[in-house]
Design a protein around this motif. Sequence first.
Motif, PDB file in Angstrom:
ATOM      1  N   PRO A 211       0.851  -1.185  -0.157  1.00 20.06           N
ATOM      2  CA  PRO A 211       0.106   0.143   0.063  1.00 20.06           C
ATOM      3  C   PRO A 211       1.018   1.252  -0.050  1.00 20.06           C
ATOM      4  CG  PRO A 211      -0.252  -0.986   2.128  1.00 20.06           C
ATOM      5  CD  PRO A 211       0.674  -2.083   1.181  1.00 20.06           C
ATOM      6  N   GLY A 212       0.213   2.377  -0.386  1.00 19.96           N
ATOM      7  CA  GLY A 212       1.130   3.714  -0.348  1.00 19.96           C
ATOM      8  C   GLY A 212       1.240   4.453   0.898  1.00 19.96           C
ATOM      9  N   GLN A 213       1.662   5.467   0.892  1.00 17.40           N
ATOM     10  CA  GLN A 213       1.771   6.283   2.026  1.00 17.40           C
ATOM     11  C   GLN A 213       1.124   7.282   2.123  1.00 17.40           C
ATOM     12  OE1 GLN A 213       4.576   5.826   4.293  1.00 17.40           O
ATOM     13  NE2 GLN A 213       5.354   3.921   2.960  1.00 17.40           N
ATOM     14  N   PHE A 214       0.445   7.834   3.271  1.00 18.90           N
ATOM     15  CA  PHE A 214      -0.558   8.696   3.589  1.00 18.90           C
ATOM     16  C   PHE A 214      -0.236   9.755   4.972  1.00 18.90           C
ATOM     17  CE2 PHE A 214      -2.443   4.969   1.803  1.00 18.90           C
ATOM     18  CZ  PHE A 214      -3.018   5.430   0.568  1.00 18.90           C
ATOM     19  N   PRO A 215       0.858  10.496   4.508  1.00 20.09           N
ATOM     20  CA  PRO A 215       1.401  11.107   5.541  1.00 20.09           C
ATOM     21  C   PRO A 215       0.620  11.961   6.337  1.00 20.09           C
ATOM     22  CG  PRO A 215       2.297  11.940   3.473  1.00 20.09           C
ATOM     23  CD  PRO A 215       1.489  10.670   3.301  1.00 20.09           C
ATOM     24  N   GLU A 216      -0.545  12.742   5.781  1.00 21.30           N
ATOM     25  CA  GLU A 216      -1.462  13.521   6.560  1.00 21.30           C
ATOM     26  C   GLU A 216      -2.044  12.667   7.502  1.00 21.30           C
ATOM     27  OE1 GLU A 216      -3.731  15.905   4.103  1.00 21.30           O
ATOM     28  OE2 GLU A 216      -1.878  17.058   3.089  1.00 21.30           O
ATOM     29  N   VAL A 217      -2.511  11.485   7.119  1.00 15.67           N
ATOM     30  CA  VAL A 217      -3.624  10.599   7.890  1.00 15.67           C
ATOM     31  C   VAL A 217      -2.471   9.981   8.941  1.00 15.67           C
ATOM     32  CG1 VAL A 217      -4.714   8.197   7.944  1.00 15.67           C
ATOM     33  CG2 VAL A 217      -4.942   9.826   6.080  1.00 15.67           C
ATOM     34  N   ARG A 218      -1.398   9.940   8.590  1.00 17.49           N
ATOM     35  CA  ARG A 218      -0.538   9.102   9.564  1.00 17.49           C
ATOM     36  C   ARG A 218      -0.199  10.237  10.722  1.00 17.49           C
ATOM     37  NH1 ARG A 218       3.507   7.433   6.614  1.00 17.49           N
ATOM     38  NH2 ARG A 218       4.889   9.326   6.910  1.00 17.49           N
ATOM     39  N   ALA A 219      -0.002  11.619  10.355  1.00 22.40           N
ATOM     40  CA  ALA A 219       0.233  12.411  11.245  1.00 22.40           C
ATOM     41  C   ALA A 219      -1.017  12.793  12.346  1.00 22.40           C
ATOM     42  CB  ALA A 219       0.617  13.885  10.489  1.00 22.40           C
TER      43      ALA A 219
ATOM     44  N   ARG B 135       3.317   0.887  16.145  1.00 20.70           N
ATOM     45  CA  ARG B 135       3.776   1.003  14.790  1.00 20.70           C
ATOM     46  C   ARG B 135       2.899   0.385  13.904  1.00 20.70           C
ATOM     47  NH1 ARG B 135       6.637  -1.294  11.217  1.00 20.70           N
ATOM     48  NH2 ARG B 135       7.264  -3.072  12.586  1.00 20.70           N
ATOM     49  N   ARG B 136       2.695  -0.851  14.008  1.00 17.58           N
ATOM     50  CA  ARG B 136       1.843  -1.619  12.959  1.00 17.58           C
ATOM     51  C   ARG B 136       0.261  -1.437  13.052  1.00 17.58           C
ATOM     52  NH1 ARG B 136       2.493  -7.675  12.741  1.00 17.58           N
ATOM     53  NH2 ARG B 136       1.267  -7.440  10.992  1.00 17.58           N
ATOM     54  N   THR B 137      -0.119  -0.996  14.180  1.00 20.55           N
ATOM     55  CA  THR B 137      -1.252  -0.529  14.309  1.00 20.55           C
ATOM     56  C   THR B 137      -1.797   0.797  13.553  1.00 20.55           C
ATOM     57  OG1 THR B 137      -1.749  -1.417  16.337  1.00 20.55           O
ATOM     58  CG2 THR B 137      -3.340   0.267  15.829  1.00 20.55           C
ATOM     59  N   VAL B 138      -0.682   1.823  13.624  1.00 21.45           N
ATOM     60  CA  VAL B 138      -0.760   3.220  13.114  1.00 21.45           C
ATOM     61  C   VAL B 138      -0.794   2.718  11.558  1.00 21.45           C
ATOM     62  CG1 VAL B 138       0.161   4.968  12.519  1.00 21.45           C
ATOM     63  CG2 VAL B 138      -0.032   4.365  14.890  1.00 21.45           C
ATOM     64  N   ARG B 139       0.242   2.235  11.094  1.00 19.64           N
ATOM     65  CA  ARG B 139       0.322   1.602   9.534  1.00 19.64           C
ATOM     66  C   ARG B 139      -0.769   1.203   9.108  1.00 19.64           C
ATOM     67  NH1 ARG B 139       1.611   3.339   4.701  1.00 19.64           N
ATOM     68  NH2 ARG B 139       2.293   1.497   3.414  1.00 19.64           N
ATOM     69  N   ALA B 140      -1.542   0.067   9.781  1.00 12.61           N
ATOM     70  CA  ALA B 140      -2.715  -0.263   9.360  1.00 12.61           C
ATOM     71  C   ALA B 140      -3.950   0.443   9.129  1.00 12.61           C
ATOM     72  CB  ALA B 140      -3.189  -1.573  10.294  1.00 12.61           C
ATOM     73  N   LEU B 141      -4.063   1.287   9.930  1.00  9.34           N
ATOM     74  CA  LEU B 141      -5.111   2.345  10.085  1.00  9.34           C
ATOM     75  C   LEU B 141      -4.912   3.502   9.152  1.00  9.34           C
ATOM     76  CD1 LEU B 141      -5.893   3.184  13.839  1.00  9.34           C
ATOM     77  CD2 LEU B 141      -7.435   2.531  12.017  1.00  9.34           C
ATOM     78  N   GLU B 142      -3.609   3.899   8.951  1.00  8.49           N
ATOM     79  CA  GLU B 142      -2.973   5.016   7.975  1.00  8.49           C
ATOM     80  C   GLU B 142      -3.456   4.428   6.522  1.00  8.49           C
ATOM     81  OE1 GLU B 142       0.913   6.189   5.583  1.00  8.49           O
ATOM     82  OE2 GLU B 142       1.088   5.153   7.365  1.00  8.49           O
ATOM     83  N   VAL B 143      -3.328   2.956   6.210  1.00  4.11           N
ATOM     84  CA  VAL B 143      -3.459   2.304   5.015  1.00  4.11           C
ATOM     85  C   VAL B 143      -4.935   2.302   4.813  1.00  4.11           C
ATOM     86  CG1 VAL B 143      -3.574   0.347   3.488  1.00  4.11           C
ATOM     87  CG2 VAL B 143      -1.563   1.372   4.711  1.00  4.11           C
ATOM     88  N   THR B 144      -5.774   1.912   5.682  1.00  3.53           N
ATOM     89  CA  THR B 144      -7.279   1.815   5.597  1.00  3.53           C
ATOM     90  C   THR B 144      -7.991   3.045   5.602  1.00  3.53           C
ATOM     91  OG1 THR B 144      -7.169  -0.173   7.167  1.00  3.53           O
ATOM     92  CG2 THR B 144      -9.023   0.781   7.061  1.00  3.53           C
ATOM     93  N   LEU B 145      -7.579   3.992   6.222  1.00  5.93           N
ATOM     94  CA  LEU B 145      -8.269   5.444   6.012  1.00  5.93           C
ATOM     95  C   LEU B 145      -7.771   6.308   4.884  1.00  5.93           C
ATOM     96  CD1 LEU B 145      -7.823   6.430  10.100  1.00  5.93           C
ATOM     97  CD2 LEU B 145     -10.040   5.863   8.632  1.00  5.93           C
TER      98      LEU B 145
END
Length: 242
Positions: free
Chosen positions: A115-123, A155-165
Amino acid sequence: MTRHGVLVGATASGKSALALALARRDPTWELVSVDSMQLYRGMDIGTAKPTPAEQAAVPHHLIDVLDPWEDGTVAWYQQEARRALAEIEARGHRALLVGGTGLYVQAVVDDLDIPGQFPEVRAELEAEPDTGALYERLRALDPAAAQRIDPANRRRTVRALEVTLGSGRPFSSYGPGVHAHGETAFVQVGLHVEPEVLDQRIAARYEAQMAAGFLAEVRRLCADPRGLSRTARQALGYKELI
């Protein structure tokens, strides 16, 4: 179909030396680095990068392709590796992937759907201090992904949520994860060396690197006003000296 090879093993197990010997013996082999830090220009000593003479003797790929201030991602590496493999095949040659960055190896060998990167969502997610709350949010949105993740693994929880959202697709829809290993067209060989021998080799390598100017290399990198990227800063040996 061209059968490519993969040579893996622990640090100082002799991967690079063996790969070089094989490619010198059979010129149809071209070497593809699967080392996330040999990608960087100027990070030579601490990454045990093949010397200019070795690179001149045998075709090498994916070495010195990023500047230290650039981020290297798995998705970017996968794309570049696929391009290198296609070029090697077009010459009627075979690729030998050599290196110890496991996720990079798997991205190519197992053809991961990344999956791609979504920096705004991650922040936005990182601003939430409660990892448990993030995990419960993931469990509500993508229970299959949550089941594969330790609730304490932020870390993995944030990444999974970042991609899902960010993607609008459940993280679990990108495949069974890095622990699934399907059929592959690559021939894979792993080198095994006893741990006490590896310990001795690593100690000797580190002493040799320091004698060759490793500390000065790190100082030079840190002095560059453009700095070191998040990924470059994590290079083993470099982050300790920094």
